[in-house]
Design a protein around this motif. Structure first.
Motif, mmCIF file in Angstrom:
data_model
loop_
_atom_site.group_PDB
_atom_site.id
_atom_site.type_symbol
_atom_site.label_atom_id
_atom_site.label_comp_id
_atom_site.label_asym_id
_atom_site.label_seq_id
_atom_site.Cartn_x
_atom_site.Cartn_y
_atom_site.Cartn_z
ATOM 1 N N HIS A 149 41.326 32.356 39.346
ATOM 2 C CA HIS A 149 41.540 33.591 38.313
ATOM 3 C C HIS A 149 41.349 34.923 39.383
ATOM 4 C CE1 HIS A 149 41.938 31.776 34.027
ATOM 5 N NE2 HIS A 149 41.307 30.942 34.806
ATOM 6 N N MET A 150 42.482 35.526 39.532
ATOM 7 C CA MET A 150 42.582 36.946 40.303
ATOM 8 C C MET A 150 43.206 37.775 39.731
ATOM 9 S SD MET A 150 44.580 35.905 43.829
ATOM 10 C CE MET A 150 43.773 34.058 43.901
ATOM 11 N N GLN A 151 43.058 38.978 40.436
ATOM 12 C CA GLN A 151 43.995 39.997 39.821
ATOM 13 C C GLN A 151 45.328 40.178 40.656
ATOM 14 O OE1 GLN A 151 43.409 42.786 37.628
ATOM 15 N NE2 GLN A 151 41.351 41.799 37.097
ATOM 16 N N ALA A 152 46.223 40.323 40.039
ATOM 17 C CA ALA A 152 47.563 40.307 40.702
ATOM 18 C C ALA A 152 47.608 41.473 41.859
ATOM 19 C CB ALA A 152 48.573 40.914 39.796
ATOM 20 N N ALA A 153 46.933 42.704 41.564
ATOM 21 C CA ALA A 153 46.876 43.642 42.504
ATOM 22 C C ALA A 153 46.019 43.050 43.973
ATOM 23 C CB ALA A 153 45.673 44.741 42.216
ATOM 24 N N GLU A 154 45.234 42.129 43.844
ATOM 25 C CA GLU A 154 44.796 41.494 44.874
ATOM 26 C C GLU A 154 45.735 40.651 45.986
ATOM 27 O OE1 GLU A 154 41.359 40.992 47.708
ATOM 28 O OE2 GLU A 154 41.951 42.590 46.413
ATOM 29 N N ASP A 162 45.757 41.726 35.160
ATOM 30 C CA ASP A 162 46.034 43.066 35.403
ATOM 31 C C ASP A 162 45.032 43.958 34.737
ATOM 32 O OD1 ASP A 162 47.314 45.534 36.265
ATOM 33 O OD2 ASP A 162 48.698 45.109 34.708
ATOM 34 N N GLY A 163 43.790 44.131 35.142
ATOM 35 C CA GLY A 163 42.779 44.981 34.419
ATOM 36 C C GLY A 163 41.865 44.243 34.172
ATOM 37 N N ASP A 164 41.442 44.274 32.862
ATOM 38 C CA ASP A 164 40.499 43.541 32.015
ATOM 39 C C ASP A 164 41.219 42.317 31.530
ATOM 40 O OD1 ASP A 164 38.681 45.855 32.704
ATOM 41 O OD2 ASP A 164 38.803 46.509 30.433
ATOM 42 N N ALA A 165 40.329 41.093 31.523
ATOM 43 C CA ALA A 165 40.830 39.911 30.873
ATOM 44 C C ALA A 165 39.670 39.017 30.729
ATOM 45 C CB ALA A 165 41.894 39.312 31.882
ATOM 46 N N ILE A 194 37.954 35.219 30.555
ATOM 47 C CA ILE A 194 38.341 34.088 31.040
ATOM 48 C C ILE A 194 38.068 32.917 30.090
ATOM 49 C CG2 ILE A 194 37.846 32.679 32.897
ATOM 50 C CD1 ILE A 194 39.614 35.288 33.662
ATOM 51 N N ALA A 195 36.982 33.085 29.465
ATOM 52 C CA ALA A 195 36.344 32.204 28.360
ATOM 53 C C ALA A 195 35.408 33.042 27.445
ATOM 54 C CB ALA A 195 35.200 31.098 28.958
ATOM 55 N N ASP A 196 35.106 32.411 26.427
ATOM 56 C CA ASP A 196 34.236 33.041 25.476
ATOM 57 C C ASP A 196 33.065 33.797 26.312
ATOM 58 O OD1 ASP A 196 33.125 34.057 23.001
ATOM 59 O OD2 ASP A 196 31.927 32.380 22.951
ATOM 60 N N GLY A 197 32.668 34.814 26.163
ATOM 61 C CA GLY A 197 31.398 35.470 27.004
ATOM 62 C C GLY A 197 31.497 35.786 28.195
ATOM 63 N N VAL A 198 32.862 35.499 29.147
ATOM 64 C CA VAL A 198 33.171 35.754 30.322
ATOM 65 C C VAL A 198 34.619 36.479 30.656
ATOM 66 C CG1 VAL A 198 33.344 34.875 32.611
ATOM 67 C CG2 VAL A 198 32.032 33.724 30.947
ATOM 68 N N SER A 199 34.380 37.640 31.195
ATOM 69 C CA SER A 199 35.533 38.452 31.435
ATOM 70 C C SER A 199 35.521 38.996 32.650
ATOM 71 C CB SER A 199 35.592 39.574 30.110
ATOM 72 O OG SER A 199 34.378 40.272 30.315
ATOM 73 N N VAL A 200 36.776 39.462 33.235
ATOM 74 C CA VAL A 200 36.835 40.079 34.473
ATOM 75 C C VAL A 200 37.477 41.599 34.351
ATOM 76 C CG1 VAL A 200 37.056 38.094 35.712
ATOM 77 C CG2 VAL A 200 39.182 39.200 34.936
ATOM 78 N N HIS A 201 37.041 42.345 35.305
ATOM 79 C CA HIS A 201 37.371 43.765 35.145
ATOM 80 C C HIS A 201 37.710 44.376 36.705
ATOM 81 C CE1 HIS A 201 35.747 43.994 31.203
ATOM 82 N NE2 HIS A 201 34.736 42.702 31.613
ATOM 83 N N ARG A 202 38.938 44.713 36.720
ATOM 84 C CA ARG A 202 39.488 45.363 38.112
ATOM 85 C C ARG A 202 38.662 46.720 38.491
ATOM 86 N NH1 ARG A 202 43.825 48.136 40.176
ATOM 87 N NH2 ARG A 202 44.788 48.292 37.868
ATOM 88 N N ILE A 203 38.135 46.772 39.549
ATOM 89 C CA ILE A 203 37.367 47.636 40.048
ATOM 90 C C ILE A 203 38.170 48.496 41.124
ATOM 91 C CG2 ILE A 203 35.216 48.756 41.090
ATOM 92 C CD1 ILE A 203 34.788 47.743 38.344
ATOM 93 N N GLY A 204 38.638 47.684 42.170
ATOM 94 C CA GLY A 204 39.308 48.210 43.275
ATOM 95 C C GLY A 204 38.370 48.887 44.192
ATOM 96 N N GLY A 205 38.847 49.976 45.100
ATOM 97 C CA GLY A 205 37.958 50.533 46.005
ATOM 98 C C GLY A 205 37.695 49.882 47.366
ATOM 99 N N GLY A 262 42.412 44.771 44.780
ATOM 100 C CA GLY A 262 42.294 44.176 43.505
ATOM 101 C C GLY A 262 40.927 43.621 43.279
ATOM 102 N N LEU A 263 40.016 44.136 43.893
ATOM 103 C CA LEU A 263 38.452 43.461 43.572
ATOM 104 C C LEU A 263 38.294 43.548 42.002
ATOM 105 C CD1 LEU A 263 35.666 43.025 44.685
ATOM 106 C CD2 LEU A 263 35.119 45.213 44.749
ATOM 107 N N GLN A 264 37.668 42.564 41.614
ATOM 108 C CA GLN A 264 37.228 42.514 40.180
ATOM 109 C C GLN A 264 35.584 42.141 39.855
ATOM 110 O OE1 GLN A 264 39.696 39.754 37.998
ATOM 111 N NE2 GLN A 264 39.345 38.093 39.718
ATOM 112 N N ALA A 265 35.049 42.571 39.129
ATOM 113 C CA ALA A 265 33.720 42.309 38.658
ATOM 114 C C ALA A 265 33.719 41.388 37.650
ATOM 115 C CB ALA A 265 32.935 43.423 38.415
#
Length: 261
Positions: free
Chosen positions: A110-115, A154-157, A159-170, A174-177
């Motif tokens: 699972h990764m950001q398309a921007a990355e 593409d941004g927030d998504a 992944i599973a109940d209680g787990v999400s990713v959030h694109r930060i960049g910088g 495509g860096l995501q937390a």
């Protein structure tokens, strides 16, 4: 809804660094400033999600940056065999976060398309921006894509109940937390959105950066995602190993219980 256990697994460190390597325009740039390297493991019952893969001995030799533990050995105390892991979140494709992708052949990434676009696009014509990447790791990600084992976000998504990713960049485009629901509250694995506590606490940008504003804005995003600042876990700070309780082995700490004391 049950909470996740979260472990930080230290596999390497680099002590020949100074503050100027960690903070832009630092007032004491020549003072020593070590760095630790981590793989993170999320577990809930039989569910396992690995966040980033570290790098192996071959990459260590290539870059002259030795590892203390191969990812197999580092994950062994948790009973995790890389070849059996089904889900890997790739926060970004820098060598120290995606250098072990080949060790997890069954995993969906699972990764950001921007990355992916950044790591395979014209920005890589610049030596400084290309330096943290290794071509073989990017090729591994592309091969995984062509075998149907990459999910792009593409941004927030979720992944599973209680787990999400959030694109930060910088730090990269495509860096995501990763945000995780734990018994201590919403915990945020900042990865390289904040290498050290001091980066986000004092709003000090890390010098390897493609967009300084995105990095600075990202510190605020981390604050909003976490239940409280103590549950923001930086990506490389040695203080993580003493801030959270040790678990299973000397190189592993348990994050979901919250900080010690």
């Amino acid at each position: 809804m049950s909470e996740w256990q979260v472990h930080a697994v230290k596999y390497a460190d680099r002590n020949a660094r100074v503050r100027g390597d960690s903070f832009m325009l630092d007032s004491a740039p020549n003072v020593a400033h070590p760095m630790d390297y981590f793989i993170w493991v999320l577990r809930r019952g039989d569910q396992v999600i690995v966040v980033d893969t570290g790098y192996d001995a071959a990459e260590a030799a290539l870059r002259g940056r030795p590892i203390r533990l191969d990812p197999h050995a580092a994950l062994a105390p948790l009973g995790i065999v890389p070849e059996e892991v089904a889900t890997v979140i790739v926060t970004h494709l820098h060598y120290d976060h995606a250098g072990g992708l080949h060790l997890f052949p069954a995993a969906v990434l699972h990764m950001q398309a921007a990355e992916m676009a950044y790591a395979t696009g014209p920005c890589m014509c610049h030596d400084m921006l290309r330096l943290p990447y290794t071509g073989a790791h990017i090729c591994e990600a592309v091969k995984r894509l062509y075998s149907g084992k990459v999910v792009f976000h593409d941004g927030d998504a979720e992944i599973a109940d209680g787990v999400s990713v959030h694109r930060i960049g910088g730090h990269s485009r495509g860096l995501q937390a990763v945000r995780v629901r734990t018994q201590a509250g919403w915990l945020v694995l900042a990865s390289d959105a904040a290498h050290f506590y001091e980066n986000f606490q004092m709003r000090k940008p890390f010098p390897i950066v493609v967009d300084v504003q995105d990095m600075l804005d990202g510190f605020g995003v981390l604050d909003r995602l976490a239940s409280r600042p103590a549950l923001i876990v930086p990506g490389h700070d040695p203080l993580v190993m003493t801030t959270f309780p040790q678990d299973r082995a000397a190189h592993i700490v348990r994050l979901d219980l919250g900080p010690i004391g």
